[in-house]
Design a protein around this motif. Structure first.
Motif, mmCIF file in Angstrom:
data_model
loop_
_atom_site.group_PDB
_atom_site.id
_atom_site.type_symbol
_atom_site.label_atom_id
_atom_site.label_comp_id
_atom_site.label_asym_id
_atom_site.label_seq_id
_atom_site.Cartn_x
_atom_site.Cartn_y
_atom_site.Cartn_z
ATOM 1 N N THR A 133 -26.854 38.514 -113.783
ATOM 2 C CA THR A 133 -27.304 37.148 -114.038
ATOM 3 C C THR A 133 -26.299 36.122 -113.521
ATOM 4 O OG1 THR A 133 -26.327 37.293 -116.265
ATOM 5 C CG2 THR A 133 -28.685 37.774 -116.045
ATOM 6 N N HIS A 150 -34.949 42.715 -118.341
ATOM 7 C CA HIS A 150 -33.835 41.833 -118.698
ATOM 8 C C HIS A 150 -33.160 42.405 -119.946
ATOM 9 C CE1 HIS A 150 -35.223 38.520 -116.024
ATOM 10 N NE2 HIS A 150 -36.415 38.988 -116.324
ATOM 11 N N GLU A 153 -30.711 38.016 -122.551
ATOM 12 C CA GLU A 153 -31.503 36.935 -121.966
ATOM 13 C C GLU A 153 -30.898 36.427 -120.652
ATOM 14 O OE1 GLU A 153 -32.286 32.401 -123.224
ATOM 15 O OE2 GLU A 153 -33.067 33.866 -124.640
ATOM 16 N N SER A 154 -31.686 36.455 -119.593
ATOM 17 C CA SER A 154 -31.271 35.890 -118.300
ATOM 18 C C SER A 154 -31.495 34.379 -118.322
ATOM 19 C CB SER A 154 -32.087 36.497 -117.158
ATOM 20 O OG SER A 154 -31.915 37.895 -117.095
ATOM 21 N N ARG A 156 -32.947 30.817 -117.380
ATOM 22 C CA ARG A 156 -34.353 30.526 -117.097
ATOM 23 C C ARG A 156 -34.673 30.590 -115.596
ATOM 24 N NH1 ARG A 156 -38.800 28.079 -119.561
ATOM 25 N NH2 ARG A 156 -40.502 28.238 -118.078
ATOM 26 N N ARG A 159 -34.851 34.169 -114.425
ATOM 27 C CA ARG A 159 -36.060 34.815 -114.917
ATOM 28 C C ARG A 159 -37.272 34.394 -114.094
ATOM 29 N NH1 ARG A 159 -40.632 33.372 -118.920
ATOM 30 N NH2 ARG A 159 -41.739 35.386 -118.887
ATOM 31 N N ASP A 160 -37.377 33.107 -113.786
ATOM 32 C CA ASP A 160 -38.518 32.612 -113.017
ATOM 33 C C ASP A 160 -38.552 33.207 -111.614
ATOM 34 O OD1 ASP A 160 -39.322 31.112 -115.158
ATOM 35 O OD2 ASP A 160 -38.533 29.212 -114.412
ATOM 36 N N CYS A 162 -37.247 36.112 -110.636
ATOM 37 C CA CYS A 162 -37.617 37.524 -110.747
ATOM 38 C C CYS A 162 -39.112 37.681 -111.010
ATOM 39 C CB CYS A 162 -36.820 38.187 -111.869
ATOM 40 S SG CYS A 162 -35.048 38.363 -111.545
ATOM 41 N N LYS A 163 -39.648 36.806 -111.820
ATOM 42 C CA LYS A 163 -41.060 36.881 -112.163
ATOM 43 C C LYS A 163 -41.940 36.722 -110.930
ATOM 44 C CE LYS A 163 -44.349 35.049 -115.560
ATOM 45 N NZ LYS A 163 -44.543 34.056 -116.651
ATOM 46 N N GLU A 173 -42.823 42.536 -117.146
ATOM 47 C CA GLU A 173 -41.487 42.116 -117.563
ATOM 48 C C GLU A 173 -41.164 42.733 -118.917
ATOM 49 O OE1 GLU A 173 -40.266 37.730 -116.510
ATOM 50 O OE2 GLU A 173 -42.282 37.729 -117.366
ATOM 51 N N PHE A 175 -37.991 42.675 -121.996
ATOM 52 C CA PHE A 175 -36.800 42.001 -122.504
ATOM 53 C C PHE A 175 -36.245 42.783 -123.689
ATOM 54 C CE2 PHE A 175 -39.284 38.802 -120.408
ATOM 55 C CZ PHE A 175 -38.376 37.929 -119.830
ATOM 56 N N THR A 186 -37.132 32.712 -124.458
ATOM 57 C CA THR A 186 -37.547 33.979 -125.065
ATOM 58 C C THR A 186 -38.176 33.743 -126.441
ATOM 59 O OG1 THR A 186 -35.292 34.332 -125.891
ATOM 60 C CG2 THR A 186 -35.896 35.408 -123.826
#
Length: 285
Positions: A133, A150, A153-154, A156, A159-160, A162-163, A173, A175, A186
């Motif tokens: 991260t 994840h 928590e990565s 934001r 995360r976006d 990767c999504k 996904e 978590f 999260t």
């Protein structure tokens, strides 16, 4: 026949592991997003590593997930380093290495590549990619992914990014985290949007909550809530000893029971006017 031999052999590394109610429930959860919210050392990382282990072998109980194993991205605060497990700080990599037999590893991570390539029983390969991260955003793009995990928590933005890599394959996904930030995505986008929530017996007893709950409809989000006490490898007396110095009930709920709490309110939570208040006028007038 070769596949049968492989499957009979590879489970030797996990044969002595203890199953738990939360793992059994996780293996039945068919959602696009799964959140495993746990107290510290609750076994959440091992649980997800085991589910991906089954997915790579093509024997996960949820059939569609066996097709989402071409490239799996593992996000955590640190990258694994080439060498023995004693020097590792990346728990995702450590769990995979303890589960996957050496004969199935096509190539391990190196100083140049953070990919663990595993041979599947059907002859194809799964690539388990480790990312930090703390890496630059451009290192997270350019590839299509089957799944993203994840561990903690990565940020934001990460995360976006990767999504977006999941679009081509319709990936999922996952978590696994201790919810130390009650104002994060999260909480608002996973926990509060959960279509299904499972709570372990420890959580049910502690908070007088039901085992299962269906708070939303058609969100494709599932959550598991479990405590440090639900890790069968930990000694109950040791758990009590470690947590006995945490006097703030909100922090205890967060760290031991994996419950989202806002612990940034009153600074002195043990303040009592009956004990701590001094009448300035009476003493100094």
């Amino acid at each position: 026949q070769q596949t049968a031999v492989d499957l009979a052999t590879v489970f030797r590394h996990v044969a002595d592991c203890k199953t738990t109610p939360q793992l059994k429930k996780l293996l039945t959860m068919d959602y696009n997003i799964v959140g495993n919210f746990s107290g510290n050392q609750g076994g959440k990382t091992w649980s997800f590593a085991y589910m991906y282990f089954l997915r790579v072998l093509g024997i996960h109980p949820i059939k569609r997930l066996n097709f989402l194993a071409r490239k799996i991205r593992c996000m955590s605060p640190s990258l694994p380093i080439a060498g023995g497990l004693a020097e590792q700080d990346n728990t995702q990599y450590m769990e995979f290495k303890q589960m996957i037999p050496p004969e199935l590893i096509v190539s391990d991570i190196t100083a140049r590549s953070q990919n663990l390539v595993v041979r599947r029983p059907d002859g194809s390969n799964s690539v388990i990619e480790f990312k930090s991260t703390n890496q630059e955003m451009q290192k997270l793009g350019r590839v299509q992914l089957s799944s993203v995990w994840h561990d903690e928590e990565s940020p934001r933005a990460i995360r976006d990014e990767c999504k977006m890599r999941l679009l081509a394959e319709g990936g999922d996904e996952n978590f696994s985290l201790t919810p130390t930030n009650a104002l994060s995505y999260t909480y608002s986008e996973i926990w509060q949007r959960a279509e299904y929530i499972y709570r372990t017996p420890t959580i049910q007893k502690r908070f007088n909550l039901p085992e299962e709950e269906w708070p939303n409809k058609n969100t494709r989000v599932g959550c598991v809530q479990m405590a440090t006490d639900d890790n069968p490898t930990l000694d109950p007396e040791t758990i009590d000893f470690i947590f006995e110095d945490i006097t703030d009930p909100d922090e205890l709920d967060l760290r031991r029971y994996g419950v989202f709490k806002q612990i940034s309110g009153r600074v002195h939570k043990t303040y009592s006017p009956e004990v701590c208040y001094i009448d300035f006028g009476r003493l100094f007038a």
